[in-house]
Design an enzyme around this catalytic site. Structure first.
Site, PDB file in Angstrom:
ATOM      1  CB  CYS A  68      42.631  48.797  32.024  1.00  0.00           C
ATOM      2  SG  CYS A  68      44.063  47.744  31.702  1.00  0.00           S
ATOM      3  CB  CYS A  72      41.991  42.828  26.933  1.00  0.00           C
ATOM      4  SG  CYS A  72      43.569  42.734  27.828  1.00  0.00           S
ATOM      5  CB  CYS A  75      38.629  43.907  28.904  1.00  0.00           C
ATOM      6  SG  CYS A  75      38.603  44.375  30.657  1.00  0.00           S
ATOM      7  CB  CYS A 112      39.510  36.348  43.661  1.00  0.00           C
ATOM      8  SG  CYS A 112      39.502  34.557  43.923  1.00  0.00           S
ATOM      9  CB  CYS A 145      43.293  34.477  44.295  1.00  0.00           C
ATOM     10  SG  CYS A 145      43.916  34.409  42.592  1.00  0.00           S
ATOM     11  CB  CYS A 205      44.975  31.259  39.676  1.00  0.00           C
ATOM     12  SG  CYS A 205      43.279  31.318  39.058  1.00  0.00           S
ATOM     13  NE  ARG A 279      40.459  28.602  41.453  1.00  0.00           N
ATOM     14  CZ  ARG A 279      40.285  28.088  42.670  1.00  0.00           C
ATOM     15  NH1 ARG A 279      39.054  27.877  43.101  1.00  0.00           N
ATOM     16  NH2 ARG A 279      41.313  27.793  43.442  1.00  0.00           N
TER      17      ARG A 279
END
Length: 376
Positions: A68, A72, A75, A112, A145, A205, A279
């Site tokens: 990616c 972040c 991550c 998900c 999701c 979400c 969650r």
């Protein structure tokens, strides 16, 4: 000191008012209630809107891992950090469906899928495959999701037509602390994607991560951002950071977020967003069974179960089945709260909703809370 806020919570719990006009000061007052009072208030509201015995099991699969371009700072999948995670191509449809079938057979009712990229621009063929996967998973009578980065309005509409239940796009933290964690995507860009999701009729979400080095005011700010959306998210995942060596945050954080801080966030979110599914997400493996049950008592009513959570450890189906059996929990079925319940839609008699076994949970938790310096 707490009289006004107690009255406010009692008023909310008796009139079933769902608010979108919280001030930070009001949320801060709730967050800083004595912990045992906070948990009790949250549990009371939780039982007004949800069956306290039901918890949804979800499974999260990384369908495209690593590489990616975002930065972040927590991550493992960012290409900017040396975390040992190798970039892969997107999984084949048949392989993804095999994982979905396993999840359903094990008891998960929401499947998900996450992909490690910034957005879907230039990924037309991949996007068509994802739309096909969504349709096939829905055919299993599972909620679906996905989290695929930023979306435009047309992409959101296409996902809705394919049968997508919900789209995950976390805010991560407060608007003020966010620039210290991510610079390649703005807070407003995240909110714009959420707006596109909502316009398409897809459930939102959105939640955040605790333990990024943020302060209490940032946790309050995150809840404030979520609770003041035009409509509350269908679900709010609350994650405890799993520190990843090689990431800036993973190398900076010396110890995981404490349970009492995590519990405060769960309970405050429940009070401010009474109809939302809360969650209990990443980092659950670091908490004891009793701590997990206290989080459920305070309003968490969904977990992630399976082999992994993207690239981090997950509680297994067998472990959760044992926990559910021991404490009397049952699985929340797919689409059980499809339209959201204005009134409780479960059969537990009203006089039994406030269950006496709460005292047993608190009694079992007392040694752990006292060890953390918390009076109960």
């Amino acid at each position: 000191m707490f009289g006004a806020i107690r009255h406010q919570i009692r008023k909310s719990s008796t009139s079933t008012v769902v608010r979108n006009d919280w001030t930070r000061e009001q949320i801060s007052e709730i967050y800083h209630l004595p912990l045992i009072e906070l948990v009790f208030r949250a549990a009371t509201i939780h039982r007004q809107f949800h069956d306290p015995r039901k918890i949804q099991q979800c499974t999260l699969l990384s369908i495209k891992t690593g590489g990616c371009t975002e930065d972040c700072k927590y991550c493992s999948q960012s290409s900017r950090y040396n975390t040992g995670v190798k970039a892969t191509r997107m999984m084949k449809i048949d392989d993804i469906m095999e994982k979905a079938h396993i999840a359903k057979a094990k008891g998960s009712t929401r499947f998900c899928m996450g992909s490690a990229w910034r957005d879907l621009n230039g990924r037309n063929r991949t996007f068509k495959n994802i739309l096909e996967i969504i349709t096939q998973v829905r055919a299993l009578n599972m909620e679906v999701c996905v989290t695929l980065g930023m979306l435009d309005e047309q992409q959101a509409k296409d996902l809705k037509e394919a049968g997508l239940t919900a789209y995950n796009h976390n805010l991560d933290t407060s608007p003020e602390y966010y620039p210290k964690i991510i610079s390649t995507r703005s807070y407003d860009e995240r909110l714009n994607t959420i707006d596109n999701i909502r316009k398409a009729g897809i459930k939102v979400c959105s939640g955040g991560i605790l333990g990024l080095g943020e302060k209490e005011q940032d946790r309050i700010g995150l809840i404030h951002s979520l609770a003041n959306m035009p409509s509350h998210p269908e679900s709010v995942p609350i994650n405890a950071l799993v520190p990843i060596p090689g990431t800036p945050v993973g190398d900076m954080v010396k110890k995981p977020v404490g349970f009492h801080s995590f519990l405060r966030a769960i309970a405050t979110a429940r009070i401010c967003m009474p109809k939302t599914i809360i969650r209990f997400s990443a980092g659950r493996t670091q908490f004891s069974e009793t701590e997990q049950v206290m989080a459920f008592m305070a309003g968490a009513n969904s977990v992630f179960t399976g082999e992994k959570m993207l690239t981090t450890p997950s509680v297994t189906w067998d472990q959760d089945n044992q926990l559910f059996h021991k404490w009397g929990f049952h699985n929340l079925e797919s689409f059980e709260y499809e339209e959201g319940a204005e009134e409780p839609n479960f059969t537990l008699p009203p006089k039994n909703r406030f269950r006496p076994d709460h005292a047993e949970v608190l009694k079992a938790a007392r040694p752990e809370l006292e060890a953390q310096g918390l009076a109960v």
